[in-house]
Motif scaffolding. Structure first.
Motif, PDB file in Angstrom:
ATOM      1  N   GLU A  86       0.842  -1.192   0.000  1.00  0.00           N
ATOM      2  CA  GLU A  86       0.000   0.000   0.000  1.00  0.00           C
ATOM      3  C   GLU A  86       0.875   1.240   0.000  1.00  0.00           C
ATOM      4  O   GLU A  86       1.872   1.308   0.717  1.00  0.00           O
ATOM      5  CB  GLU A  86      -0.892   0.057   1.240  1.00  0.00           C
ATOM      6  N   THR A  87       0.483   2.213  -0.799  1.00  0.00           N
ATOM      7  CA  THR A  87       1.097   3.533  -0.769  1.00  0.00           C
ATOM      8  C   THR A  87       0.089   4.464  -0.117  1.00  0.00           C
ATOM      9  O   THR A  87      -1.103   4.422  -0.438  1.00  0.00           O
ATOM     10  CB  THR A  87       1.421   4.017  -2.195  1.00  0.00           C
ATOM     11  N   ALA A  88       0.573   5.278   0.836  1.00  0.00           N
ATOM     12  CA  ALA A  88      -0.338   6.142   1.587  1.00  0.00           C
ATOM     13  C   ALA A  88       0.333   7.473   1.903  1.00  0.00           C
ATOM     14  O   ALA A  88       1.563   7.585   1.888  1.00  0.00           O
ATOM     15  CB  ALA A  88      -0.761   5.466   2.884  1.00  0.00           C
ATOM     16  N   VAL A  89      -0.508   8.454   2.204  1.00  0.00           N
ATOM     17  CA  VAL A  89      -0.037   9.768   2.645  1.00  0.00           C
ATOM     18  C   VAL A  89      -0.454   9.934   4.096  1.00  0.00           C
ATOM     19  O   VAL A  89      -1.619   9.741   4.442  1.00  0.00           O
ATOM     20  CB  VAL A  89      -0.656  10.901   1.802  1.00  0.00           C
ATOM     21  N   GLY A  90       0.502  10.292   4.939  1.00  0.00           N
ATOM     22  CA  GLY A  90       0.221  10.604   6.331  1.00  0.00           C
ATOM     23  C   GLY A  90       0.211  12.109   6.508  1.00  0.00           C
ATOM     24  O   GLY A  90       1.185  12.779   6.175  1.00  0.00           O
ATOM     25  N   ILE A  91      -0.890  12.651   6.990  1.00  0.00           N
ATOM     26  CA  ILE A  91      -1.028  14.087   7.220  1.00  0.00           C
ATOM     27  C   ILE A  91      -0.579  14.378   8.648  1.00  0.00           C
ATOM     28  O   ILE A  91      -1.035  13.731   9.593  1.00  0.00           O
ATOM     29  CB  ILE A  91      -2.487  14.550   7.015  1.00  0.00           C
ATOM     30  N   LYS A  92       0.298  15.369   8.804  1.00  0.00           N
ATOM     31  CA  LYS A  92       0.842  15.705  10.122  1.00  0.00           C
ATOM     32  C   LYS A  92       0.137  16.915  10.729  1.00  0.00           C
ATOM     33  O   LYS A  92      -0.328  17.803  10.008  1.00  0.00           O
ATOM     34  CB  LYS A  92       2.328  16.038  10.001  1.00  0.00           C
ATOM     35  N   ASP A  93       0.110  16.954  12.064  1.00  0.00           N
ATOM     36  CA  ASP A  93      -0.386  18.142  12.760  1.00  0.00           C
ATOM     37  C   ASP A  93       0.783  19.090  13.005  1.00  0.00           C
ATOM     38  O   ASP A  93       1.910  18.840  12.572  1.00  0.00           O
ATOM     39  CB  ASP A  93      -1.126  17.778  14.049  1.00  0.00           C
ATOM     40  N   SER A  94       0.538  20.171  13.716  1.00  0.00           N
ATOM     41  CA  SER A  94       1.576  21.185  13.943  1.00  0.00           C
ATOM     42  C   SER A  94       2.724  20.676  14.806  1.00  0.00           C
ATOM     43  O   SER A  94       3.809  21.253  14.806  1.00  0.00           O
ATOM     44  CB  SER A  94       0.967  22.439  14.569  1.00  0.00           C
ATOM     45  N   SER A  95       2.521  19.569  15.504  1.00  0.00           N
ATOM     46  CA  SER A  95       3.582  18.964  16.318  1.00  0.00           C
ATOM     47  C   SER A  95       4.402  17.943  15.535  1.00  0.00           C
ATOM     48  O   SER A  95       5.363  17.381  16.056  1.00  0.00           O
ATOM     49  CB  SER A  95       2.981  18.272  17.540  1.00  0.00           C
ATOM     50  N   GLY A  96       3.988  17.665  14.305  1.00  0.00           N
ATOM     51  CA  GLY A  96       4.698  16.692  13.494  1.00  0.00           C
ATOM     52  C   GLY A  96       4.201  15.274  13.641  1.00  0.00           C
ATOM     53  O   GLY A  96       4.765  14.352  13.051  1.00  0.00           O
ATOM     54  N   ASP A  97       3.127  15.076  14.402  1.00  0.00           N
ATOM     55  CA  ASP A  97       2.542  13.750  14.566  1.00  0.00           C
ATOM     56  C   ASP A  97       1.580  13.462  13.413  1.00  0.00           C
ATOM     57  O   ASP A  97       0.832  14.347  12.987  1.00  0.00           O
ATOM     58  CB  ASP A  97       1.768  13.648  15.883  1.00  0.00           C
ATOM     59  N   ILE A  98       1.586  12.228  12.921  1.00  0.00           N
ATOM     60  CA  ILE A  98       0.646  11.845  11.871  1.00  0.00           C
ATOM     61  C   ILE A  98      -0.736  11.681  12.495  1.00  0.00           C
ATOM     62  O   ILE A  98      -0.915  10.906  13.423  1.00  0.00           O
ATOM     63  CB  ILE A  98       1.091  10.546  11.177  1.00  0.00           C
ATOM     64  N   VAL A  99      -1.697  12.447  11.969  1.00  0.00           N
ATOM     65  CA  VAL A  99      -3.045  12.432  12.527  1.00  0.00           C
ATOM     66  C   VAL A  99      -4.057  11.783  11.592  1.00  0.00           C
ATOM     67  O   VAL A  99      -5.175  11.464  12.010  1.00  0.00           O
ATOM     68  CB  VAL A  99      -3.517  13.856  12.897  1.00  0.00           C
ATOM     69  N   ARG A 100      -3.670  11.574  10.338  1.00  0.00           N
ATOM     70  CA  ARG A 100      -4.580  10.942   9.379  1.00  0.00           C
ATOM     71  C   ARG A 100      -3.748  10.247   8.311  1.00  0.00           C
ATOM     72  O   ARG A 100      -2.753  10.797   7.850  1.00  0.00           O
ATOM     73  CB  ARG A 100      -5.484  11.981   8.734  1.00  0.00           C
ATOM     74  N   ILE A 101      -4.164   9.051   7.932  1.00  0.00           N
ATOM     75  CA  ILE A 101      -3.491   8.314   6.873  1.00  0.00           C
ATOM     76  C   ILE A 101      -4.500   8.054   5.759  1.00  0.00           C
ATOM     77  O   ILE A 101      -5.591   7.544   6.015  1.00  0.00           O
ATOM     78  CB  ILE A 101      -2.908   6.984   7.392  1.00  0.00           C
ATOM     79  N   ILE A 102      -4.123   8.430   4.548  1.00  0.00           N
ATOM     80  CA  ILE A 102      -4.990   8.268   3.384  1.00  0.00           C
ATOM     81  C   ILE A 102      -4.302   7.302   2.425  1.00  0.00           C
ATOM     82  O   ILE A 102      -3.200   7.572   1.944  1.00  0.00           O
ATOM     83  CB  ILE A 102      -5.246   9.613   2.684  1.00  0.00           C
ATOM     84  N   THR A 103      -4.942   6.170   2.137  1.00  0.00           N
ATOM     85  CA  THR A 103      -4.393   5.200   1.209  1.00  0.00           C
ATOM     86  C   THR A 103      -4.567   5.701  -0.218  1.00  0.00           C
ATOM     87  O   THR A 103      -5.660   6.092  -0.615  1.00  0.00           O
ATOM     88  CB  THR A 103      -5.088   3.825   1.373  1.00  0.00           C
ATOM     89  N   ILE A 104      -3.454   5.683  -0.966  1.00  0.00           N
ATOM     90  CA  ILE A 104      -3.473   6.121  -2.365  1.00  0.00           C
ATOM     91  C   ILE A 104      -3.658   4.915  -3.290  1.00  0.00           C
ATOM     92  O   ILE A 104      -4.427   4.964  -4.238  1.00  0.00           O
ATOM     93  CB  ILE A 104      -2.182   6.862  -2.720  1.00  0.00           C
ATOM     94  N   SER A 105      -2.933   3.840  -3.009  1.00  0.00           N
ATOM     95  CA  SER A 105      -3.065   2.643  -3.836  1.00  0.00           C
ATOM     96  C   SER A 105      -2.785   1.411  -2.994  1.00  0.00           C
ATOM     97  O   SER A 105      -2.077   1.470  -1.993  1.00  0.00           O
ATOM     98  CB  SER A 105      -2.123   2.695  -5.042  1.00  0.00           C
ATOM     99  N   SER A 106      -3.350   0.295  -3.443  1.00  0.00           N
ATOM    100  CA  SER A 106      -3.177  -0.979  -2.772  1.00  0.00           C
ATOM    101  C   SER A 106      -3.047  -2.039  -3.853  1.00  0.00           C
ATOM    102  O   SER A 106      -3.863  -2.082  -4.780  1.00  0.00           O
ATOM    103  CB  SER A 106      -4.370  -1.253  -1.869  1.00  0.00           C
ATOM    104  N   LYS A 107      -2.015  -2.884  -3.738  1.00  0.00           N
ATOM    105  CA  LYS A 107      -1.762  -3.882  -4.760  1.00  0.00           C
ATOM    106  C   LYS A 107      -1.392  -5.206  -4.117  1.00  0.00           C
ATOM    107  O   LYS A 107      -0.528  -5.264  -3.244  1.00  0.00           O
ATOM    108  CB  LYS A 107      -0.625  -3.393  -5.662  1.00  0.00           C
ATOM    109  N   VAL A 108      -2.037  -6.271  -4.526  1.00  0.00           N
ATOM    110  CA  VAL A 108      -1.704  -7.618  -4.075  1.00  0.00           C
ATOM    111  C   VAL A 108      -0.613  -8.139  -5.002  1.00  0.00           C
ATOM    112  O   VAL A 108      -0.732  -8.068  -6.223  1.00  0.00           O
ATOM    113  CB  VAL A 108      -2.932  -8.545  -4.124  1.00  0.00           C
ATOM    114  N   ILE A 109       0.462  -8.654  -4.377  1.00  0.00           N
ATOM    115  CA  ILE A 109       1.550  -9.187  -5.203  1.00  0.00           C
ATOM    116  C   ILE A 109       1.724 -10.675  -4.946  1.00  0.00           C
ATOM    117  O   ILE A 109       1.210 -11.220  -4.010  1.00  0.00           O
ATOM    118  CB  ILE A 109       2.883  -8.455  -4.972  1.00  0.00           C
TER     119      ILE A 109
END
Length: 60
Positions: free
Chosen positions: A37-60
Motif C-alpha cells: 500500500e502507498t499512503a499519505v500521512g497528514i501531520k499536525d503542527s507537532s509533526g505527529d501523523i493524525v490521518r493516513i490516506i491510502t493512495i493505492s493498494s496492490k496484491v503481489i
C-alpha cells in the motif's frame, strides 16, 4: 491503511517527508496475500501523523 486485526506488517518505507506530510509504502500480509500500500500521512503542527490516506493498494 486497513484493519490491523487481519494483517501482519512486514515493512514500512518513507518515500518522501516534510513538515506537513509523509508519503509511505507499507508491505504486509493480509489473509495469506502479500499487499503493498502507498499512503499519505497528514501531520499536525507537532509533526505527529493524525490521518493516513491510502493512495493505492496492490496484491503481489
Amino acid at each position: 491503511m486497513t484493519d490491523i486485526n487481519n494483517e501482519e506488517l512486514m515493512d514500512v518505507e518513507d518515500i518522501f517527508e516534510n513538515d506537513e506530510l509523509v508519503i509511505m509504502k507499507a508491505t504486509f500480509v493480509r489473509n495469506s496475500e502479500t499487499v503493498i500500500e502507498t499512503a499519505v500521512g497528514i501531520k499536525d503542527s507537532s509533526g505527529d501523523i493524525v490521518r493516513i490516506i491510502t493512495i493505492s493498494s496492490k496484491v503481489i
